[in-house]
Motif scaffolding. Sequence first.
Motif, PDB file in Angstrom:
ATOM      1  N   TYR A 133      75.090  81.568  41.744  1.00 44.91           N
ATOM      2  CA  TYR A 133      75.802  82.828  42.285  1.00 44.91           C
ATOM      3  C   TYR A 133      76.719  82.331  43.461  1.00 44.91           C
ATOM      4  O   TYR A 133      75.997  81.795  44.334  1.00 44.91           O
ATOM      5  N   LEU A 134      77.582  83.136  43.636  1.00 49.01           N
ATOM      6  CA  LEU A 134      78.578  83.070  44.793  1.00 49.01           C
ATOM      7  C   LEU A 134      78.799  84.548  45.291  1.00 49.01           C
ATOM      8  O   LEU A 134      78.864  85.409  44.659  1.00 49.01           O
ATOM      9  N   LEU A 135      78.642  84.826  46.611  1.00 48.11           N
ATOM     10  CA  LEU A 135      79.152  86.046  47.207  1.00 48.11           C
ATOM     11  C   LEU A 135      79.919  85.402  48.409  1.00 48.11           C
ATOM     12  O   LEU A 135      79.492  84.408  49.187  1.00 48.11           O
ATOM     13  N   ARG A 136      81.005  85.889  48.538  1.00 49.88           N
ATOM     14  CA  ARG A 136      82.157  85.319  49.348  1.00 49.88           C
ATOM     15  C   ARG A 136      82.465  86.547  50.051  1.00 49.88           C
ATOM     16  O   ARG A 136      83.193  87.423  49.812  1.00 49.88           O
ATOM     17  N   THR A 137      82.346  86.363  51.500  1.00 50.39           N
ATOM     18  CA  THR A 137      82.942  87.330  52.625  1.00 50.39           C
ATOM     19  C   THR A 137      83.805  86.603  53.510  1.00 50.39           C
ATOM     20  O   THR A 137      84.135  85.521  53.117  1.00 50.39           O
ATOM     21  N   HIS A 172      81.716  84.099  55.435  1.00 50.39           N
ATOM     22  CA  HIS A 172      81.059  83.061  54.813  1.00 50.39           C
ATOM     23  C   HIS A 172      80.993  82.855  53.286  1.00 50.39           C
ATOM     24  O   HIS A 172      81.694  83.899  52.760  1.00 50.39           O
ATOM     25  N   ALA A 173      80.430  81.711  52.966  1.00 49.84           N
ATOM     26  CA  ALA A 173      80.375  81.452  51.586  1.00 49.84           C
ATOM     27  C   ALA A 173      78.916  81.378  51.182  1.00 49.84           C
ATOM     28  O   ALA A 173      78.330  80.550  51.921  1.00 49.84           O
ATOM     29  N   TYR A 174      78.435  82.135  50.337  1.00 50.56           N
ATOM     30  CA  TYR A 174      76.766  81.992  49.998  1.00 50.56           C
ATOM     31  C   TYR A 174      76.713  81.679  48.559  1.00 50.56           C
ATOM     32  O   TYR A 174      77.066  82.396  47.907  1.00 50.56           O
ATOM     33  N   GLU A 182      73.406  77.263  49.411  1.00 48.81           N
ATOM     34  CA  GLU A 182      74.332  76.868  50.461  1.00 48.81           C
ATOM     35  C   GLU A 182      74.876  78.116  51.185  1.00 48.81           C
ATOM     36  O   GLU A 182      75.056  79.105  50.715  1.00 48.81           O
ATOM     37  N   LEU A 183      74.943  77.905  52.485  1.00 49.15           N
ATOM     38  CA  LEU A 183      75.749  78.808  53.474  1.00 49.15           C
ATOM     39  C   LEU A 183      76.643  78.294  54.279  1.00 49.15           C
ATOM     40  O   LEU A 183      76.367  77.105  54.865  1.00 49.15           O
ATOM     41  N   PHE A 184      77.964  78.751  54.063  1.00 47.34           N
ATOM     42  CA  PHE A 184      79.043  78.125  54.809  1.00 47.34           C
ATOM     43  C   PHE A 184      79.656  78.984  55.954  1.00 47.34           C
ATOM     44  O   PHE A 184      80.074  80.253  55.416  1.00 47.34           O
ATOM     45  N   ASP A 188      84.369  75.805  59.077  1.00 46.64           N
ATOM     46  CA  ASP A 188      84.009  74.952  58.409  1.00 46.64           C
ATOM     47  C   ASP A 188      84.628  75.332  56.785  1.00 46.64           C
ATOM     48  O   ASP A 188      84.176  75.458  55.973  1.00 46.64           O
ATOM     49  N   PRO A 189      85.914  75.535  56.783  1.00 44.49           N
ATOM     50  CA  PRO A 189      86.645  75.988  55.604  1.00 44.49           C
ATOM     51  C   PRO A 189      86.488  74.993  54.425  1.00 44.49           C
ATOM     52  O   PRO A 189      86.586  75.462  53.329  1.00 44.49           O
ATOM     53  N   LYS A 190      86.406  73.625  54.749  1.00 44.48           N
ATOM     54  CA  LYS A 190      86.361  72.631  53.720  1.00 44.48           C
ATOM     55  C   LYS A 190      84.660  72.576  53.145  1.00 44.48           C
ATOM     56  O   LYS A 190      84.584  72.061  52.246  1.00 44.48           O
TER      57      LYS A 190
END
Length: 475
Positions: free
Chosen positions: A411-415, A418-420, A432-434, A439-441
């Motif tokens: 699953y992806l939750l994109r705010t 963050h990208a989770y 994964e948490l970005f 850190d856009p890459k």
Amino acid sequence: MLSKHRFFPPLFMLIVIAGHAQQASKPNILFIISDDLTTTAIGAYGNPRPVTPHIDKLAKSGVLFERAYCQFPVCGPSRASFLSGYYPTATGTLGYTSGRENIGDKKMLPELFKANGYYTARVSKIFHMAIPSDIEKGTDGTDDPRSWTERFNSQSPEWQSKGAAELVQDNPTGSIERKGGNVMTIVKAEGGDLSQADGKTAAKACELISAHKNEPFFLAVGLVRPHVPFVAPKKDFKSFPFQNISLPLQQPDDWDDIPKRGINYVNSIKNKMDEEDKKKAIAAYYASVHFMDRQVGKILKTLKKEGLEDNTIVVFTSDHGFHLDEHEFWMKVSLKEESARVPLIIKVPGYAPARVGSFAELIDLYPTLTQLAGLKAENKIQGRSLTPALKNPRASIRDTAFSITQPGDIYLLRTRNHAYIQYGKDGQDGIELFDMAADPKQFHNLAKEEAQAATVAKFREALQQKIADIKDNDL
């Protein structure tokens, strides 16, 4: 002076004659979808190369959504989702079908227009088709016949096209010239646009626009490039010599913090791609996009020539994105940004050009187009109309985008910040948490850092709630 964000009522909604308001004719819908198109290849989304002049021109006259996401970065389930208006997890359509078997008598998007007096036509791939095999055979794929007044397929030889060919994956010795299937075979094809499927598709679309200009139509045009194989007329390769291609920045030990299930199914290591292979693949991808873009230009030119621009809503999008060596990844399926994010441009007569920063999902197309056409959408459709953002680009439609990927429990939750990404229903296969600002890459996975524990917990809870909300509002 008029504000650039001012809303002008569409001409098809209201015509004033002698002081009296009268309803105009129903708006046409021209829906154009490219296959496997990443935003990173498009000028309007920041690519500095002259790859997509016609799409860029459309973007300047329409509304571009900067944060649009697919709901499943694989062709079949993505298309079944936005054409039905439901999340893949609501219908259980996670494979290569139209999704009809899971929604019963509920109407697909084009079927609803057909039921309301529209001529509906599909040209090439709208619901799922296997590329290249269905194009080679000229077959329907897993289409939904109920949706269309007429259907047209565009047959072509694909990877077997005449011309210089090269296989750039799983071919370290260069001994294999070409190979069929879902692989990166490059063909600099002999012949013009009409020797390839997308050239034929554009020609048929132009023909149908002219033939049906006097009745309301929903014309869905499926362009199969840049889906592999990377086949385009050889002239399209001239602007993109592989020697001039710069490869994406790679981070040392990038995979060390990526869960095992997050390593993409096609990658440079597994598929034995050296630096030259990579550059050739990216150059061929751009050539394929350039060819596809030219077909978009032909279709839009015909719409203008026939005097239909003031009564036609134009949509341009893709079913998902495509990796071009980011993280050493190729193709789709992953929930990283290049794969899950999609281009989305909507041009509505009377609406001012704009760029929208709000999140949008492809399932939002169903309620958007039905609302703009004055039709009643099916009950419990799970998308949200984008019309407020078309009127005012500062409007917020969503603050989060949601997507899943194969086999259905990633699953992806994109705010905005963050990208989770969660692997497994309980995250048992990794998280994964970005930080998408810093850190856009997506190089630095923060999920295991103690300082991020509260953020991870918040996303876990939000994901559980999202899954529950989808189930509660399912069929």
